[in-house]
Design a protein around this motif. Structure first.
Motif, PDB file in Angstrom:
ATOM      1  N   ASP A  85     -44.193  78.832  33.248  1.00 10.24           N
ATOM      2  CA  ASP A  85     -44.092  77.490  33.818  1.00 10.24           C
ATOM      3  C   ASP A  85     -45.408  77.170  34.513  1.00 10.24           C
ATOM      4  O   ASP A  85     -46.295  78.021  34.608  1.00 10.24           O
ATOM      5  CB  ASP A  85     -42.908  77.394  34.785  1.00 10.24           C
ATOM      6  CG  ASP A  85     -42.993  78.377  35.943  1.00 10.24           C
ATOM      7  OD1 ASP A  85     -44.088  78.523  36.542  1.00 10.24           O
ATOM      8  OD2 ASP A  85     -41.971  79.010  36.267  1.00 10.24           O
ATOM      9  N   ARG A 114     -46.429  77.185  37.382  1.00  9.95           N
ATOM     10  CA  ARG A 114     -46.842  78.042  38.489  1.00  9.95           C
ATOM     11  C   ARG A 114     -47.713  79.210  38.023  1.00  9.95           C
ATOM     12  O   ARG A 114     -48.396  79.850  38.816  1.00  9.95           O
ATOM     13  CB  ARG A 114     -45.617  78.608  39.207  1.00  9.95           C
ATOM     14  CG  ARG A 114     -44.734  77.575  39.881  1.00  9.95           C
ATOM     15  CD  ARG A 114     -43.494  78.243  40.425  1.00  9.95           C
ATOM     16  NE  ARG A 114     -42.736  78.884  39.353  1.00  9.95           N
ATOM     17  CZ  ARG A 114     -41.773  79.800  39.550  1.00  9.95           C
ATOM     18  NH1 ARG A 114     -41.495  80.199  40.779  1.00  9.95           N
ATOM     19  NH2 ARG A 114     -41.127  80.302  38.521  1.00  9.95           N
ATOM     20  N   GLY A 150     -51.586  79.237  38.892  1.00  5.54           N
ATOM     21  CA  GLY A 150     -51.892  79.505  40.298  1.00  5.54           C
ATOM     22  C   GLY A 150     -51.676  80.955  40.664  1.00  5.54           C
ATOM     23  O   GLY A 150     -52.490  81.548  41.389  1.00  5.54           O
ATOM     24  N   GLN A 151     -50.569  81.550  40.184  1.00  8.63           N
ATOM     25  CA  GLN A 151     -50.328  82.967  40.463  1.00  8.63           C
ATOM     26  C   GLN A 151     -51.428  83.835  39.844  1.00  8.63           C
ATOM     27  O   GLN A 151     -51.866  84.821  40.447  1.00  8.63           O
ATOM     28  CB  GLN A 151     -48.957  83.363  39.924  1.00  8.63           C
ATOM     29  CG  GLN A 151     -47.788  82.744  40.669  1.00  8.63           C
ATOM     30  CD  GLN A 151     -46.459  83.218  40.131  1.00  8.63           C
ATOM     31  OE1 GLN A 151     -46.394  84.170  39.360  1.00  8.63           O
ATOM     32  NE2 GLN A 151     -45.378  82.540  40.559  1.00  8.63           N
ATOM     33  N   ASP A 188     -54.479  83.796  42.039  1.00  8.88           N
ATOM     34  CA  ASP A 188     -54.285  84.621  43.239  1.00  8.88           C
ATOM     35  C   ASP A 188     -54.473  86.103  42.912  1.00  8.88           C
ATOM     36  O   ASP A 188     -55.150  86.832  43.655  1.00  8.88           O
ATOM     37  CB  ASP A 188     -52.881  84.390  43.820  1.00  8.88           C
ATOM     38  CG  ASP A 188     -52.731  83.011  44.450  1.00  8.88           C
ATOM     39  OD1 ASP A 188     -53.782  82.416  44.784  1.00  8.88           O
ATOM     40  OD2 ASP A 188     -51.589  82.542  44.579  1.00  8.88           O
ATOM     41  N   SER A 226     -57.362  80.444  34.431  1.00  7.93           N
ATOM     42  CA  SER A 226     -56.631  79.182  34.526  1.00  7.93           C
ATOM     43  C   SER A 226     -56.527  78.516  33.155  1.00  7.93           C
ATOM     44  O   SER A 226     -55.463  78.014  32.766  1.00  7.93           O
ATOM     45  CB  SER A 226     -57.321  78.237  35.511  1.00  7.93           C
ATOM     46  OG  SER A 226     -57.227  78.711  36.829  1.00  7.93           O
TER      47      SER A 226
END
Length: 697
Positions: free
Chosen positions: A580, A582, A585-586, A589, A612
């Motif tokens: 998904d 998210r 972004g994960q 990180d 990304s």
């Protein structure tokens, strides 16, 4: 023809009989008035049976008459005289105004004489037609031998030259069979190339003298120029004589340790191709028989040398082609350190099709290949080059070994119905510590574990490429860090005295002894240079033990020894990501935290952008699950796995397109990138250079 030296003529006929392995030889004189051939002299076991041919009319169909009529060498098969001959050879004797007679011989062995024996017959015919009409020879000098002994030596030399393959073989044969009959103790065999003489074989001369005469221009060597230009031998019986006849070469001749010389021109294909110098440490004279014998030998040597030079050139060209197709140097990669040996067969007319390669793959994986195109020759070497290129191309597609063999099998089948190749192709994954391979009619790999245990991989090979039908088997081994692999072609382990199983057992014993040797460095403790030196030493040890006599090799041999290094757990990390929005972004990180732990802060920004884009593409265009992996080695590898088999392609968007530039960004930010396909999806990967100060050792 009535020679002034009947004994010398008898010696010449004995040489013809011996050379032909015949029953007899004869010389005929042409009676031009009656247009018939008259027997002058005969020699050999059947010489008394030649009376029916004492006179031969010009319309008869016997070999001597046909040779006179054609003015060329003639062979007539059949036992025309009823003496058990297989056939008759004849060679016209040249004169100023045409043939003046014929030299003929009865051949006992099956079939027509070969080119070497025909050349000898031609040389003796030339001598009989011209040289024997001169003044009688000088009395025999020291070292002269009987005609019977010379005949025996002639027979042995003829056989040796017929078997000689290389120029060095010819030089050895000349040294063995020409020096002894005369008590000679020196020999120089030279070839003429571009107006210079080059030494190709010698005996009895110091290296210093050979360096002086090597490559001397023909015009600068008066003695040699005299022999080559007149195509006539020169017999120098003392040092005083050579100083008197060739005063300009006094300085060079003073360096020679010899006191008498026979300078013999070597003729082939109607031209002078070189020079044979037979020399003596004491002054001596040359009787007429010795001169005939040496002249006859020079004809044999010339033909053999010409054939050997052609072989040498073709063999060198083929070997150059083959070596040019093999890797010039093997890469030392993070996951493997490899050393190889390629040993061409010691004898034989052709090269083989053995090859090996070490191919780096993404994520520190390495492809190892070793193969052998069956047969020998330029065609096989060229086929080997095609296969090596095909393997590298298919390896870049990152397909598994069994699928690669299916495609390679099609290529071999297309080359020719009679073309076959054995091959081993493997992929070592240092992260998973797995060695995946396929075998096509090839010896299996031998594994040496860090604890010193040695075993042959238990895998049944498929038939050779070109004879197999897919699918091919895929085999897997788990390897510990520091394990060693030995891959070879059958030419290393199979010979006339042992079969493949015996050779493989001997190879295992050598590897086991090396693994337990006290002086062998521990693979995990040794540095890269030490590891290479150890593998080089081991390769030499294996070759010396399995192939002690290179000259007796009848097949090429290839050997590839590899030390594997597994990736340390601290240098690889992976994460599962949600399917998904998210996920990107994960992923950023995870990347940020791990690169800081690895002290790679300089790469955070570019790696975040790469991840990304890759993860975003998966979420938009592919299916899960999504998996992210980072690998730190000599480069930083970032991998994104998904469950889709769609192929990513760089697009050329227009100015108004809102997307389509993601992979262009990936290509711009990474050193290289690509995709590989798995059974349940694909992996898109990128590589970035590490700062030198942070690259792991």
């Amino acid at each position: 023809m009535q020679p002034r030296d009947a004994e010398t003529l008898s010696v010449a006929l004995q040489q013809v009989t011996t050379c032909l392995g015949g029953l007899g030889a004869a010389v005929y004189r042409l009676d031009p008035g009656a247009h018939r051939l008259v027997l002058v002299a005969a020699d050999g076991p059947a010489s008394g049976d030649m009376q029916p041919w004492a006179e031969l009319g010009g319309d008869e169909k016997e070999a001597p008459v046909l040779a006179l009529r054609r003015g060329a060498y003639t062979w007539v098969s059949g036992d025309r005289l009823g003496v058990g001959a297989a056939g008759t050879v004849a060679m016209p004797l040249g004169g100023t105004d045409g043939p003046i007679g014929v030299l003929s011989g009865l051949v006992a062995g099956p079939g027509e004489p070969g080119e070497v024996r025909r050349s000898f017959l031609r040389t003796v015919a030339q001598w009989v037609g011209t040289g024997l009409m001169g003044p009688p020879g000088t009395p025999p000098g020291p070292g002269s031998v009987s005609a019977a002994a010379r005949s025996a030596q002639m027979s042995e030399l003829t056989v040796a030259l017929a078997e000689a393959i290389t120029t060095q073989d010819v030089a050895r044969a000349v040294a063995d069979y020409i020096q002894a009959p005369f008590g000679a103790d020196g020999l120089v065999l030279e070839v003429l190339e571009a107006g210079r003489l080059h030494v190709v074989g010698s005996a009895g001369y110091p290296p210093e003298f050979l360096r002086v005469v090597e490559g001397i221009p023909l015009e600068a060597n008066e003695t040699v120029h005299d022999v080559v230009s007149t195509r006539t031998p020169r017999f120098i019986e003392s040092r005083a004589e050579i100083y008197r006849r060739y005063p300009a070469l006094r300085a060079v001749n003073e360096l020679s340790p010899k006191e008498a010389w026979a300078f013999l021109p070597l003729l082939a294909s109607g031209r002078v191709i070189g020079l044979c110098v037979v020399s003596f440490s004491r002054p001596r004279s040359f009787d007429e028989g010795a001169r005939i014998w040496l002249m006859a030998l020079s004809g044999l040597v010339g033909q053999a040398l010409e054939r050997a030079r052609l072989y040498d050139m073709e063999h060198a060209r083929a070997q150059q082609l083959q070596r040019g197709l093999l890797p010039k140097a093997l890469p030392c990669l993070p996951a493997v350190c490899a050393v190889a040996r390629y040993l061409p067969a010691g004898r034989g007319e052709e090269v083989g099709g053995d090859w090996y390669d070490v191919i780096p793959l993404p994520a520190d994986r390495v492809a190892l290949v070793i193969g052998d195109v069956m047969g020998h020759g330029i065609t096989e070497a060229a086929t080997m080059g095609r296969l090596r290129t095909a393997v590298r191309t298919l390896a870049d597609l990152d397909i598994p070994p069994d699928e690669l063999f299916s495609r390679l099998n099609d290529l071999v089948s297309e080359v020719s119905e009679d073309t076959y190749a054995t091959c081993l192709y493997a992929v070592f994954d240092p992260v998973a510590a797995t060695f995946s391979y396929s075998l096509a009619g090839h010896p299996p790999p031998i594994v040496v574990r860090p604890d010193g245990t040695v075993h042959t991989a238990d895998a049944t090979p498929d038939p050779p490429l070109g004879a197999a039908k897919p699918p091919f088997g895929l085999h897997r081994l788990r390897l510990s860090d520091g394990s060693m692999l030995a891959l070879c072609t059958d030419g290393l382990v199979e010979s006339a005295t042992r079969d493949v199983d015996q050779g493989m057992a001997q190879l295992r014993r050598i590897l086991a002894e090396a693994a337990t040797a006290a002086h062998a460095p521990h693979p995990t403790a040794a540095g890269e240079d030490d590891d290479i030196r150890h593998l080089e030493h081991l390769c030499d040890r294996v070759v010396s033990a399995l192939l002690p006599d290179r000259e007796q090799m009848n097949d090429d041999a290839g050997l590839l020894i590899v030390r594997v290094r597994c990736t340390a757990p601290r240098d690889v990390i992976s994460w599962n990501l949600p399917v998904d929005p998210r996920a990107a972004g994960q992923a950023r990180d995870h990347i940020r935290k791990q690169l800081r732990n690895w002290d790679l802060d300089d790469l955070v920004l570019t790696t975040e952008l790469l991840v990304s884009e890759l993860v975003g593409n998966v979420v938009r265009h592919a299916t899960g699950p999504v998996h992210l992996r980072l690998l730190r080695s000599r480069a930083l590898t970032c991998e994104v796995y998904d469950g889709s088999l769609t192929t990513p392609r760089i697009r050329h968007p227009t100015h108004t397109d809102e997307g389509g530039r993601g992979l262009q960004l990936v290509a711009a930010l990474s050193r290289r990138w690509g995709a590989r396909y798995l059974q349940d999806g694909k992996c898109i990967w990128t590589e970035q250079d590490l700062p030198e100060r942070t690259a792991p050792v």
